[in-house]
Design a protein around this motif. Sequence first.
Motif, mmCIF file in Angstrom:
data_model
loop_
_atom_site.group_PDB
_atom_site.id
_atom_site.type_symbol
_atom_site.label_atom_id
_atom_site.label_comp_id
_atom_site.label_asym_id
_atom_site.label_seq_id
_atom_site.Cartn_x
_atom_site.Cartn_y
_atom_site.Cartn_z
ATOM 1 N N ARG A 49 -25.388 4.379 4.549
ATOM 2 C CA ARG A 49 -25.401 4.993 3.227
ATOM 3 C C ARG A 49 -26.346 6.201 3.147
ATOM 4 O O ARG A 49 -26.033 7.205 2.525
ATOM 5 N N MET A 81 -24.831 9.092 4.823
ATOM 6 C CA MET A 81 -23.732 9.582 3.989
ATOM 7 C C MET A 81 -24.272 10.501 2.896
ATOM 8 O O MET A 81 -23.736 11.579 2.641
ATOM 9 N N GLU A 126 -19.401 10.334 -5.562
ATOM 10 C CA GLU A 126 -20.641 10.237 -4.781
ATOM 11 C C GLU A 126 -21.208 11.623 -4.466
ATOM 12 O O GLU A 126 -22.425 11.828 -4.472
ATOM 13 N N ASN A 144 -10.934 7.522 -6.069
ATOM 14 C CA ASN A 144 -11.656 8.276 -5.050
ATOM 15 C C ASN A 144 -13.140 8.371 -5.406
ATOM 16 O O ASN A 144 -13.566 9.201 -6.210
ATOM 17 N N LEU A 145 -13.874 7.474 -4.780
ATOM 18 C CA LEU A 145 -15.312 7.384 -5.057
ATOM 19 C C LEU A 145 -16.100 8.473 -4.350
ATOM 20 O O LEU A 145 -17.196 8.834 -4.790
ATOM 21 N N HIS A 201 -7.205 -1.526 -7.957
ATOM 22 C CA HIS A 201 -7.976 -0.357 -7.520
ATOM 23 C C HIS A 201 -7.100 0.796 -7.085
ATOM 24 O O HIS A 201 -7.575 1.921 -6.946
ATOM 25 N N TRP A 230 0.829 -1.226 0.000
ATOM 26 C CA TRP A 230 0.000 0.000 0.000
ATOM 27 C C TRP A 230 0.863 1.276 0.000
ATOM 28 O O TRP A 230 0.705 2.125 -0.881
ATOM 29 N N ARG A 233 -11.669 7.186 4.503
ATOM 30 C CA ARG A 233 -11.123 6.206 5.435
ATOM 31 C C ARG A 233 -9.954 6.912 6.089
ATOM 32 O O ARG A 233 -9.268 7.717 5.436
#
Length: 762
Positions: free
Chosen positions: A370, A373, A398, A393-394, A176, A107, A291
């Motif tokens: 969710r 969020m 979103e 980066n979702l 990813h 990572w 996160r």
Amino acid sequence: MPGPAARSAQDPERHGHELVVVANRLPVGSRTLPDGATEWVTSPGGLVTAMESVMRTVDSGAWVGWAGSPGEAPEPFEADGMSLYPVHLEQEDVERYYEGFSNASLWPLYHDVIVDPEFHRTWWDSYVTANRRFARAAASAAGTGGTVWVHDYQLQLVPRMIRDERTDVRIGFFNHIPFPSVELFSQLPKRNQILRGLLGADLVGFQRETDSQNFVAAVRKLLGYHVDGQTISVPGLGTAPVREVVAQTFPISIDSAAVSTLTEDPDVRERAEQLRRDLGYPQKVVLGVDRLDYTKGIRHRLKAWGELLGDGSIDPHDTVMIQVATPSRERVEAYRQLRDEVELIVGRINGDHSSIGRPAISYQHRSFDRRDMTALFMAADVVLVTALRDGMNLVAKEYVASRPDLQGVLVLSEFAGAADELRAAVMVNPHDIDELKSAILRSLAMPPEEQEEAMRSLRHQVMENDVQAWAHDFLQRLEQSGHPLGESKPPVRLTGDEATAPETVDATLRDFAQTPRILIASDFDGVLAPIVADRDAVEPDPQALATLRELSQMHGVAVALVSGRALGDLDSHTQMPSSVVLVGSHGAEVGALPPWMQAEVVDSASLSMSPEKEELLDSITDTLRRIARAHPGVEVERKPSAAVLHTRNARGRGSINATESALEYAVTLPDVTVTPGKEVVEFSVVHTSKGVAIETLARASAADAWLYLGDDVTDESVFGRSGEHDVGIKVGEGDTAAGYRIADTDEVGALLSRLSELRRED
Ligand code: GDG
């Protein structure tokens, strides 16, 4: 032969799943209830969010992954219409494979060493063992001819491990997270094993163009494989054929419509309203959702925020910041440290700037559901995505999907993959704190019309390119991977060793013989002559050669012999008349053409040697000779544009060891085509193939169709190019792209005689 037949004699057809997703985590996790019972709950995270919606679209889907607690794995079970296969990980695996090699070695290295990666050999050993467990589970869950889609950096060895067990399945891999530059990647111990692991896939997908390019560059530099654009030729060991692997960019997305629809839900609207109410109706709400990870740039964001409050640019009575920091990897040291640092900074800022009952930063170290969020996104005037490095980066997407009202401003780091698509965001370099501060101020002051214009453009991107489209594109490309474009891996048309029925062959020959202009071509060793240990003692079948001579005299017939041997060598062993074209060195050398053939076609296709290539070839030959000296019986042949290591006569393990040394050496040679064949490894400094040669000769002789006889992996490049009227005949056993098979060299003479007879009749 490995593959389905070898797995179980009783069960040659596997009734497994059509699509198997393999990821570190199952899309659910277990939770122990107060009464001791367990229940499954959906786990948060980018990948889960992305794949959930895809699985709903297939008939028979399975997911292989870890259920989230160490020790005994639960039995496979069904959830949301898919079969879940839990993989078991012991506490030690979790510490070494997951927290160790995945999250403390890979990572940080893949995220541009924002923190120092740590390497331990025990972590690597555990990574291998755990990857094998995932691979086994996937290999047994997939149905015959099924598709396996492996996800992310924790499982980079899995594609190759599955490939070793299952030759019949298509394997895709999606990374990813970013793929680092070759300079950084080179630091990774076991880097070549990782690359080889990934290259077990047919398709390797990345988030950004630069990730794909970095991967291809690493393969080229560290393994020395031939790369053509995004297609990598992976040489097989021994007699295994060359495989083609495609590296391509597929930017991931979200279930955009679902998020957008959620904003219409009265309950979600009410929650958004409630949020603003709870905050005391500030003028502006600024939001960060991440996160708790050092890649997300949370400290940089807080620093900028703290300074803006400190210098009075922002009044904490008017403007509130909410930072959601979802707990993550809390047993990894760097994450513990990060949490301490973030909480120290938040504490300081709040201590300095909050009034009683009204924090300057509302810091939430927990998960939200969710709906909450979405409510947060709806309530936020500005969202800060300040990642220092991020695959995609979702959160950025979103936020955009949550704003059908076309209001709100996205501040987006140029180091997040999303920056490639979301061009209308306010772009920042998060390392530049001054720039970040002014971007925040500009966003807070942005007039509604300007917000609307930018949001409209962002929404166009996000709503059009959702996760369903992403998965569809990936799986569709994977589906095509058996038939890539250009110089490609030929499709397998025949497996096993069963010869084609004689009457079928005869009918095909009859049709072919009636074609006005034909090219008849054949490989030499293993087809016109049995393979022998001493290459110079080769004895071609005189009848077959005589028939070829005869055919070459007929009207409308061109005849060619194609071989891996050097041209001169082929000539001396066959003694063909000038009416037969000789092609040596796998297509790199073409002999004299009969006058009626168009020489200019061949000239324009041929690849010539340059002084640099001569020099390179000299040095390759020297190295191969050194390898040969270390393994008695191994020989080196020098051809005009290639050097060949022959291991046929090596003793004991000499053949395998010399081949391995040669392939290891091959990794240092980026521009050399390395072709392993039957106990030979050829290093060619010009890039051609028998397939290219046959195609060129067919054009030069204006042939309407060709017939080709071959036995070796190098002949597959010809078979793979067969058009509707062309006839590919494989001599001997093994998977092949040829449409017909005859048993051995003994049958070649008879086949050619029959062809000659039919052509004469015609
Ligand atoms: C990796 C790559 C890539 C977060 N907190 C909560 C929550 N989340 C959701 C977000 C978003 C997801 O988790 C996070 O996705 P990201 O893309 O931001 O980041 P990673 O977890 O690092 O994911 C990343 C991604 O894979 C997909 O390929 O984009 O670059 O690093 O969906 O909303 N969701 C809920 N509660 C939370 O508290 N419900």
